[in-house]
Design an enzyme around this catalytic site. Structure first.
Site, PDB file in Angstrom:
ATOM      1  NE  ARG A  90      -5.511   5.597   6.323  1.00  0.00           N
ATOM      2  CZ  ARG A  90      -5.927   5.814   5.075  1.00  0.00           C
ATOM      3  NH1 ARG A  90      -6.634   6.894   4.780  1.00  0.00           N
ATOM      4  NH2 ARG A  90      -5.660   4.963   4.117  1.00  0.00           N
ATOM      5  CD  GLU A  92     -10.526   2.498   7.278  1.00  0.00           C
ATOM      6  OE1 GLU A  92     -10.079   2.539   6.120  1.00  0.00           O
ATOM      7  OE2 GLU A  92      -9.807   2.512   8.269  1.00  0.00           O
ATOM      8  CD  GLU A  98      -4.403  -3.336   8.972  1.00  0.00           C
ATOM      9  OE1 GLU A  98      -5.363  -2.598   9.264  1.00  0.00           O
ATOM     10  OE2 GLU A  98      -3.441  -2.961   8.283  1.00  0.00           O
TER      11      GLU A  98
HETATM   12  N1  LUZ Z   1      -4.132  -0.370   7.261  1.00  0.00           N
HETATM   13  C1  LUZ Z   1      -2.912  -0.189   6.741  1.00  0.00           C
HETATM   14  C2  LUZ Z   1      -5.083   0.563   7.153  1.00  0.00           C
HETATM   15  O1  LUZ Z   1      -2.068  -1.065   6.893  1.00  0.00           O
HETATM   16  N2  LUZ Z   1      -2.651   0.936   6.051  1.00  0.00           N
HETATM   17  C3  LUZ Z   1      -3.552   1.915   5.889  1.00  0.00           C
HETATM   18  O2  LUZ Z   1      -3.262   2.919   5.257  1.00  0.00           O
HETATM   19  C4  LUZ Z   1      -4.811   1.738   6.470  1.00  0.00           C
HETATM   20  N3  LUZ Z   1      -5.735   2.687   6.363  1.00  0.00           N
HETATM   21  C5  LUZ Z   1      -6.918   2.509   6.922  1.00  0.00           C
HETATM   22  C6  LUZ Z   1      -7.164   1.335   7.612  1.00  0.00           C
HETATM   23  N4  LUZ Z   1      -6.266   0.374   7.715  1.00  0.00           N
HETATM   24 MO1  MOS Z   2      -8.180  -1.231   9.076  1.00  0.00          MO
HETATM   25  S1  MOS Z   2      -8.526   0.107  10.524  1.00  0.00           S
HETATM   26  O1  MOS Z   2      -7.938  -2.745   9.619  1.00  0.00           O
HETATM   27  O2  MOS Z   2      -9.110  -0.992   7.766  1.00  0.00           O
END
Ligand code: LUZ
Ligand code: MOS
Length: 760
Positions: free
Chosen positions: A304, A707, A226
């Protein structure tokens, strides 16, 4: 139905970055990185390496035309170290050479001298030193102080949670092709094409429109791409710009393990208060997140964690404090669950501890406290379409909990050296990026004049089947054969300003955008069909099985014919659409709002079997009732659920990251870091699709799947812990995950005098 990607994968036809045919003259870049965790760079000597035949250029921060900065949320991460290093594996220089072996040879000829500084690898130690990424954040509801005064039981403890290596099969990498006038094209193994585009523009001092990022598919990501696909893509882009030649940069497994961040380890303090009838009335929790050396996504991940502090339970008085602690480890990053799993392990540990001391089964306390319709999440969102209790009760019934418990206690009574343990694990996971802005997507649809369809969205295929879901959506709306539909690579020139494929939301956001794009075209085509058929009521026109119907009557007009006719009559066969999740907002000042479009629920029942002589264990069964909404593709969703469960169990049990005190990763290979394999799959794994669940926010009423099921794996910890207690009733659990085989053995014999001769 097997997805189109499955067929390509099993035949070896899928193309990943390293399989791309590359132009002749492509250079290979490798990365020279810090060997120490903290220090000043006193001297960097590149001269020997530069003299090696075949070395084209060695790049340091001094060669960067734009900013030496790739920080996404916070600008605290340089692409290449300047005068100091803050973790082992921090990139210092890029060696660009005619081929891979020369660039690796040159790397060994670089010498560097450091003035070493103190190394901090522990989150609490960093906190004590005041080393925080951002000031502490606090979320609260009610009044914990007065609630604790009313509580009949109060428990306090500490929880330790380990990190996790993503271990995507495809390591980080990129190929970059320079074009005319500083335009460049980046092929990157990234979840976030726009993240890469933006960072490359910043570092190269270019406009975003000069950079095209293209992503065909990833060989796995799990959050690890990401934010952390970015540096490698930007380094390759920098090398391509400075040499005006194509550049390939791929990390080998060792480099990837050493240089990239993991799931965040957390150390946590909590205090929980219950009434005598086991209602949880107060929860006070302080998280110490080990962020590593720079922010990366840590602050969003910690947020989160705060959101999921109470998991699937309603707790009227909560105070949660989040500390993101800066340490000398590689920056930890997104990993499937994104801080949610850590939060859930803590509340489950608190409940387990309370249950153990009070002397009831944890699931008695869990069940009583489940969230109900209309309850408020402590961040201000009203709980709607709550399926917490529905899933729980269905799991008790479908998997016959009573009978299972009876069998387990009979088994334990008749076995001295093998014990079984059972645990229930409810989940409640919020769907939407917690940063509301990111909840947007678009889709670009072309129908070619032979009737075949091309679709581009912001979704990145990483093995999760999102392409197949997009095909399912278009095939359903146009009612045509899937073979007529192609999903294109994710490309910033075709779809701009993409949010990363993350937060389990890619199929929701992009699917909803695609539905709008398809419907726009369908209306156009229906109007045209009405013209051809000389009828007024185009709403009576139906597209079904590649034919056109007027009401119930099949017309002499096929899919191909209507498309050709639309083209001949100069009707646009392209459509672009945008979707933004409605009704979500969150006020970061008052820490209240409606951050999630909806929640995903479920309950797992997990049974472990522990060999009390060896400390080894297996999961005998994992039985789940999961809330899929109305699944878009049950086979893909089942695969996602099963994979996530195993990944979650791995995190809680056998996957153990170890660094030495100098911040050097010890678990730096697959022989020292064990992930689940085919033998880790529970003998009995069942995932039941909750009936009657619908979701107005998902494409065709589906729910996100990526997830949430990972967090069922948390139940494995408690199933093992409960088996250990059967053998060693006075064991003092330390709520430290993962509960490896070694730790299990130590707990089995903690304070236990045992005479093996007496054991049957
Ligand atoms: N990525 C993000 C995530 O940038 N924001 C989120 O809230 C998130 N949640 C789950 C996985 N990736
Ligand atoms: Mo995220 S943990 O790249 O959905």
């Amino acid at each position: 139905m097997i997805s189109s990607d499955t067929r390509k994968h099993v035949r070896g036809n899928s193309i990943f970055i390293d399989d791309m045919p590359i132009p002749t003259g492509t250079l290979f870049a490798s990365v020279f990185d810090s060997s120490i965790a903290h220090g000043k760079i006193v001297k960097l000597d590149l001269s020997k390496a530069q003299q090696l035949d075949g070395v084209v250029k060695i790049i340091t921060f001094k060669d960067i035309p734009g900013e030496n900065q790739i920080g996404n949320i916070i600008a605290d991460e340089s692409l290449l170290a300047e005068d100091k290093v803050e973790y082992v594996g921090e990139p210092v220089a890029i060696i660009v050479a005619e081929n891979e072996s020369i660039s690796k040879k040159a790397k060994k000829l670089i010498t560097i001298e450091y003035e070493e500084l103190p190394v901090v690898t522990d989150a609490r130690q960093a906190f004590k030193l005041g080393s925080l990424i951002v000031p502490p954040r606090i979320f609260e509801m009610g009044n914990i102080n007065s609630a604790f005064e009313e509580a009949d039981f109060i428990f306090e403890d500490k929880v330790e949670i380990g990190g996790q290596e993503h271990l995507y099969l495809e390591t980080q990498g990129a190929v970059v092709i320079p074009g005319e006038c500083d335009n460049i094209k980046i092929f990157s193994s990234t979840q976030g094409p726009t993240v890469v585009q933006k960072a490359a523009a910043r570092v190269l001092n270019l406009k975003m429109h000069q950079i095209e990022v293209d992503v065909l598919r990833l060989g796995g990501a799990f959050g690890g791409k990401e934010d952390q696909a970015t540096p490698w893509a930007v380094m390759a882009a920098l090398a391509a710009k400075l040499t005006a030649r194509p550049v390939k940069l791929i990390l080998n497994r060792h480099d990837d393990l050493r240089m990239t961040g993991k799931r965040h380890p957390y150390s946590v303090d909590y205090k929980i208060g219950l009434t005598k009838d086991y209602k949880i009335i107060a929860f006070d929790v302080t998280y110490f997140q080990n962020a590593g050396a720079c922010a990366d996504l840590s602050t969003a991940i910690l947020e989160r964690t705060l959101f999921h502090a109470s998991n699937s339970y309603f707790i009227p008085n909560i105070k949660a404090v989040g500390n993101s602690c800066k340490t000398n480890l590689p920056p930890n990053t997104a990993f499937r669950g994104f801080g949610g799993p850590q939060a859930m392990f803590v509340i489950e540990s608190a409940i387990h501890k309370a249950a153990s001391v009070i002397g009831v089964d944890a699931h008695v306390i869990q069940k009583i406290n489940l969230l109900h319709e209309g309850d408020f999440f402590y961040y201000g969102q009203k709980a709607e379409r709550v399926n917490a209790e529905k899933c729980w009760i269905a799991s008790e019934k479908i998997f016959d909990l009573q009978q299972k418990e009876k069998e387990i206690s009979e088994f334990n009574a008749s076995h001295e050296l093998v014990k079984k343990g059972i645990a229930l694990m409810p989940i409640c996971f919020g769907i939407s990026f917690t940063n509301s802005m990111l909840n947007q997507a678009s889709a670009l649809l072309h129908i070619y004049n032979d009737g075949s369809i091309s679709i581009s969205t912001a979704a990145v295929e990483m093995g999760q089947g999102v392409n197949e879901k997009m095909i399912n959506i278009a095939a359903r709306i146009f009612s045509i054969n899937k073979s007529k539909i192609k999903i294109e690579s994710t490309n910033t020139t075709r779809v701009a300003n993409t949010s990363a494929t993350a937060a389990s939301s890619a199929a929701d956001l992009n699917g909803n955008a695609l539905i709008i794009a398809c419907n726009n075209l369908l209306i156009r085509l229906k109007n045209h069909a009405a013209n051809i058929l000389k009828v007024n009521d185009s709403e009576k026109i139906i597209f079904k099985n590649e034919a056109i119907y007027y009401g119930d009557e099949k017309q002499k007009l096929s899919w191909e014919e209507i498309i050709t006719s639309a083209y001949v009559n100069r009707i646009s066969l392209s459509s672009q659409a945008f979707y933004a999740t409605p009704n979500i907002h969150f006020d970061r000042n008052i820490k209240k709002g409606n951050p999630f479009a909806y929640h995903v629920y479920g309950t797992a029942i997990i049974v472990s079997k522990v060999d009390c002589l060896r400390g080894t264990y297996e999961m005998e069964s994992v039985e789940v009732v999961h809330d899929f909404g109305k699944s878009l593709n049950p086979l893909i969703d089942l695969g996602q659920a099963e994979g996530a469960i195993i990944q979650g169990i791995g995190w809680m049990t056998i996957e153990e990251l170890k660094q030495d005190d100098n911040g050097k990763l010890l678990s730096n290979s697959l022989s020292t870091y064990k992930i689940p394999d085919i033998y880790s799959i529970p003998k009995n794994m069942k995932v039941h699709f909750l009936e009657d669940s619908e979701n107005p926010y998902g494409p065709f009423k589906s729910k996100a799947i990526g997830e949430p099921p990972l967090m069922y794996g948390i139940g494995a910890y408690f199933a093992i812990a409960n088996a250990i207690k059967e053998f060693n009733p006075h064991v003092a659990l330390n709520y430290s995950a993962p509960i490896t085989h070694e730790k299990t053995l130590m707990l089995l014999y903690q304070n236990k005098q045992i005479n093996l001769d007496e054991v049957k």
